[in-house]
Write a protein that holds these residues in place. Structure first.
Motif, PDB file in Angstrom:
ATOM      1  N   HIS A   1     -18.676 -24.955   6.265  1.00 23.63           N
ATOM      2  CA  HIS A   1     -17.493 -25.753   5.933  1.00 23.63           C
ATOM      3  C   HIS A   1     -16.322 -24.899   5.482  1.00 23.63           C
ATOM      4  CE1 HIS A   1     -19.696 -29.411   6.487  1.00 23.63           C
ATOM      5  NE2 HIS A   1     -20.573 -29.080   5.567  1.00 23.63           N
ATOM      6  N   GLY A   2     -16.500 -23.609   5.327  1.00 20.55           N
ATOM      7  CA  GLY A   2     -15.406 -22.747   4.917  1.00 20.55           C
ATOM      8  C   GLY A   2     -15.180 -22.776   3.421  1.00 20.55           C
ATOM      9  N   ALA A   3     -13.971 -22.409   3.022  1.00 21.41           N
ATOM     10  CA  ALA A   3     -13.610 -22.373   1.604  1.00 21.41           C
ATOM     11  C   ALA A   3     -13.241 -23.783   1.145  1.00 21.41           C
ATOM     12  CB  ALA A   3     -12.436 -21.425   1.387  1.00 21.41           C
ATOM     13  N   ILE A   4     -13.803 -24.202   0.014  1.00 21.68           N
ATOM     14  CA  ILE A   4     -13.557 -25.540  -0.514  1.00 21.68           C
ATOM     15  C   ILE A   4     -13.188 -25.413  -1.991  1.00 21.68           C
ATOM     16  CG2 ILE A   4     -14.589 -27.789  -1.040  1.00 21.68           C
ATOM     17  CD1 ILE A   4     -16.488 -27.337   1.334  1.00 21.68           C
TER      18      ILE A   4
ATOM     19  N   HIS B   1      -4.371 -22.919  -4.516  1.00 21.71           N
ATOM     20  CA  HIS B   1      -4.653 -21.573  -4.022  1.00 21.71           C
ATOM     21  C   HIS B   1      -6.069 -21.415  -3.472  1.00 21.71           C
ATOM     22  CE1 HIS B   1      -0.814 -20.629  -5.737  1.00 21.71           C
ATOM     23  NE2 HIS B   1      -1.237 -21.053  -6.920  1.00 21.71           N
ATOM     24  N   VAL B   2      -6.429 -22.287  -2.554  1.00 21.82           N
ATOM     25  CA  VAL B   2      -7.696 -22.149  -1.828  1.00 21.82           C
ATOM     26  C   VAL B   2      -7.374 -21.386  -0.546  1.00 21.82           C
ATOM     27  CG1 VAL B   2      -9.585 -23.352  -0.670  1.00 21.82           C
ATOM     28  CG2 VAL B   2      -8.578 -24.324  -2.755  1.00 21.82           C
ATOM     29  N   ALA B   3      -8.015 -20.264  -0.340  1.00 22.04           N
ATOM     30  CA  ALA B   3      -7.712 -19.447   0.835  1.00 22.04           C
ATOM     31  C   ALA B   3      -8.994 -18.987   1.517  1.00 22.04           C
ATOM     32  CB  ALA B   3      -6.885 -18.229   0.431  1.00 22.04           C
ATOM     33  N   ASN B   4      -8.950 -18.969   2.833  1.00 26.59           N
ATOM     34  CA  ASN B   4     -10.064 -18.449   3.622  1.00 26.59           C
ATOM     35  C   ASN B   4      -9.499 -17.413   4.592  1.00 26.59           C
ATOM     36  OD1 ASN B   4     -12.335 -17.946   5.141  1.00 26.59           O
ATOM     37  ND2 ASN B   4     -12.943 -20.086   5.248  1.00 26.59           N
ATOM     38  N   VAL B   5      -9.941 -16.179   4.443  1.00 25.10           N
ATOM     39  CA  VAL B   5      -9.494 -15.098   5.318  1.00 25.10           C
ATOM     40  C   VAL B   5     -10.609 -14.650   6.264  1.00 25.10           C
ATOM     41  CG1 VAL B   5      -7.741 -14.304   3.691  1.00 25.10           C
ATOM     42  CG2 VAL B   5     -10.047 -13.336   3.601  1.00 25.10           C
ATOM     43  N   ALA B   6     -11.691 -15.447   6.319  1.00 22.33           N
ATOM     44  CA  ALA B   6     -12.816 -15.112   7.199  1.00 22.33           C
ATOM     45  C   ALA B   6     -12.354 -15.059   8.652  1.00 22.33           C
ATOM     46  CB  ALA B   6     -13.927 -16.143   7.047  1.00 22.33           C
ATOM     47  N   PRO B   7     -12.938 -14.158   9.444  1.00 24.00           N
ATOM     48  CA  PRO B   7     -12.543 -14.078  10.850  1.00 24.00           C
ATOM     49  C   PRO B   7     -13.037 -15.280  11.643  1.00 24.00           C
ATOM     50  CG  PRO B   7     -14.387 -12.626  10.413  1.00 24.00           C
ATOM     51  CD  PRO B   7     -13.964 -13.188   9.089  1.00 24.00           C
ATOM     52  N   ALA B   8     -12.384 -15.522  12.753  1.00 24.97           N
ATOM     53  CA  ALA B   8     -12.828 -16.574  13.668  1.00 24.97           C
ATOM     54  C   ALA B   8     -14.152 -16.164  14.288  1.00 24.97           C
ATOM     55  CB  ALA B   8     -11.780 -16.795  14.751  1.00 24.97           C
ATOM     56  N   MET B   9     -14.914 -17.153  14.735  1.00 28.11           N
ATOM     57  CA  MET B   9     -16.182 -16.847  15.398  1.00 28.11           C
ATOM     58  C   MET B   9     -15.893 -16.211  16.760  1.00 28.11           C
ATOM     59  SD  MET B   9     -19.510 -19.109  16.173  1.00 28.11           S
ATOM     60  CE  MET B   9     -20.176 -18.654  14.620  1.00 28.11           C
TER      61      MET B   9
ATOM     62  N   MET C   1     -16.663 -23.987  11.716  1.00 26.93           N
ATOM     63  CA  MET C   1     -15.861 -24.381  10.559  1.00 26.93           C
ATOM     64  C   MET C   1     -15.936 -23.388   9.414  1.00 26.93           C
ATOM     65  SD  MET C   1     -16.803 -28.400  10.770  1.00 26.93           S
ATOM     66  CE  MET C   1     -18.520 -28.024  11.098  1.00 26.93           C
ATOM     67  N   GLY C   2     -16.605 -22.259   9.614  1.00 23.37           N
ATOM     68  CA  GLY C   2     -16.739 -21.273   8.554  1.00 23.37           C
ATOM     69  C   GLY C   2     -15.444 -20.598   8.169  1.00 23.37           C
ATOM     70  N   CYS C   3     -14.433 -20.664   9.009  1.00 24.15           N
ATOM     71  CA  CYS C   3     -13.145 -20.046   8.681  1.00 24.15           C
ATOM     72  C   CYS C   3     -12.102 -21.083   8.258  1.00 24.15           C
ATOM     73  CB  CYS C   3     -12.648 -19.200   9.847  1.00 24.15           C
ATOM     74  SG  CYS C   3     -12.555 -20.060  11.411  1.00 24.15           S
ATOM     75  N   ASP C   4     -12.510 -22.326   8.006  1.00 25.74           N
ATOM     76  CA  ASP C   4     -11.588 -23.381   7.569  1.00 25.74           C
ATOM     77  C   ASP C   4     -11.374 -23.323   6.058  1.00 25.74           C
ATOM     78  OD1 ASP C   4     -11.652 -24.196  10.205  1.00 25.74           O
ATOM     79  OD2 ASP C   4     -12.847 -25.988   9.828  1.00 25.74           O
ATOM     80  N   ALA C   5     -10.395 -24.072   5.583  1.00 25.56           N
ATOM     81  CA  ALA C   5     -10.127 -24.191   4.147  1.00 25.56           C
ATOM     82  C   ALA C   5      -9.824 -25.651   3.831  1.00 25.56           C
ATOM     83  CB  ALA C   5      -8.953 -23.305   3.739  1.00 25.56           C
ATOM     84  N   ARG C   6     -10.407 -26.136   2.740  1.00 22.50           N
ATOM     85  CA  ARG C   6     -10.208 -27.522   2.306  1.00 22.50           C
ATOM     86  C   ARG C   6      -9.918 -27.526   0.811  1.00 22.50           C
ATOM     87  NH1 ARG C   6     -14.014 -27.417   6.316  1.00 22.50           N
ATOM     88  NH2 ARG C   6     -14.030 -29.167   7.757  1.00 22.50           N
ATOM     89  N   GLY C   7      -8.904 -28.267   0.412  1.00 19.10           N
ATOM     90  CA  GLY C   7      -8.632 -28.398  -1.011  1.00 19.10           C
ATOM     91  C   GLY C   7      -9.708 -29.225  -1.687  1.00 19.10           C
TER      92      GLY C   7
ATOM     93  N   THR D   1      -4.906 -22.421   2.471  1.00 15.23           N
ATOM     94  CA  THR D   1      -4.590 -21.541   3.596  1.00 15.23           C
ATOM     95  C   THR D   1      -5.842 -21.084   4.325  1.00 15.23           C
ATOM     96  OG1 THR D   1      -2.686 -20.678   2.373  1.00 15.23           O
ATOM     97  CG2 THR D   1      -3.481 -19.349   4.223  1.00 15.23           C
ATOM     98  N   SER D   2      -5.770 -21.090   5.644  1.00 13.82           N
ATOM     99  CA  SER D   2      -6.806 -20.485   6.474  1.00 13.82           C
ATOM    100  C   SER D   2      -6.132 -19.588   7.506  1.00 13.82           C
ATOM    101  CB  SER D   2      -7.628 -21.554   7.197  1.00 13.82           C
ATOM    102  OG  SER D   2      -8.503 -20.913   8.113  1.00 13.82           O
ATOM    103  N   LEU D   3      -6.515 -18.332   7.534  1.00  8.24           N
ATOM    104  CA  LEU D   3      -5.916 -17.402   8.493  1.00  8.24           C
ATOM    105  C   LEU D   3      -6.399 -17.624   9.920  1.00  8.24           C
ATOM    106  CD1 LEU D   3      -5.856 -13.980   6.615  1.00  8.24           C
ATOM    107  CD2 LEU D   3      -4.061 -15.719   6.800  1.00  8.24           C
ATOM    108  N   HIS D   4      -7.645 -18.131  10.076  1.00 11.38           N
ATOM    109  CA  HIS D   4      -8.220 -18.249  11.414  1.00 11.38           C
ATOM    110  C   HIS D   4      -8.817 -19.612  11.713  1.00 11.38           C
ATOM    111  CE1 HIS D   4      -7.627 -13.984  12.020  1.00 11.38           C
ATOM    112  NE2 HIS D   4      -8.150 -13.790  10.828  1.00 11.38           N
ATOM    113  N   GLY D   5      -8.588 -20.601  10.877  1.00  9.24           N
ATOM    114  CA  GLY D   5      -9.168 -21.930  11.096  1.00  9.24           C
ATOM    115  C   GLY D   5      -8.222 -23.028  10.679  1.00  9.24           C
TER     116      GLY D   5
END
Length: 161
Positions: free
Chosen positions: A31-34, A53-61, A94-100, A121-125
């Motif tokens: 689900h990414g960053a929550i 300030h929820v951020a996910n900088v994980a790369p895309a699959m 959905m591992g690179c997504d971000a949800r408040g 923020t999500s850099l890749h999702g």
């Protein structure tokens, strides 16, 4: 252990090893960053909450086809087309997504007017302020304030549900 690795290698070689993307080591759906997760509850009212300030900088699959994978498409939706069997209506990795705020596996959740979600923020999702997903139902979303949502403009090749 050597026998197990040899068996794995043989299964990859003959195509009987299945890979399910969008899962972690315990086979949970990614689900990414929550910022705040509300899960497995009934009849909850969320008030006076500030998520910031929820951020996910994980790369895309990677788009390359993996051994045992039926398709290289990143638009997978179920275990039958390369995704996780439990990902429901969600499309793709959905591992690179971000949800408040994420509400899952719950019913009757109310997000009140005095809830604020900002700078997700999500850099890749995908990025969302408040997300109700995987069924449940009968939720209520008041006039919560959501601002500063930034997502990758080409996150996946399918529209967000």
């Amino acid at each position: 252990r050597a026998g197990e690795l040899a068996d794995l290698g043989a299964r990859v070689a003959d195509g009987t090893f299945d890979v399910a993307r969008n899962g972690d080591i315990m086979l949970h759906v990614q689900h990414g960053a929550i910022g705040v997760r509300i899960d497995g509850v009934h009849g909850v009212c969320v008030r006076t909450l500030d998520v910031a300030h929820v951020a996910n900088v994980a790369p895309a699959m990677p788009a390359d086809r993996l051994p045992g994978e039926p398709s290289a498409s990143l638009a997978f939706t179920t275990g039958a087309d390369g995704g996780h069997p439990g990902q429901g209506v969600q499309v793709g990795y959905m591992g690179c997504d971000a949800r408040g705020v994420a509400v899952a596996g719950a019913t009757g959740v109310t997000i009140a007017d005095d809830v604020s979600v900002r700078n997700v923020t999500s850099l890749h999702g995908w990025a969302t302020g408040v997300d109700f997903f995987n069924g449940g139902g009968r939720h209520a979303l008041g006039a919560a304030t959501v601002s500063g949502i930034t997502a990758c403009p080409f996150a996946r090749d399918a529209p967000m549900p």
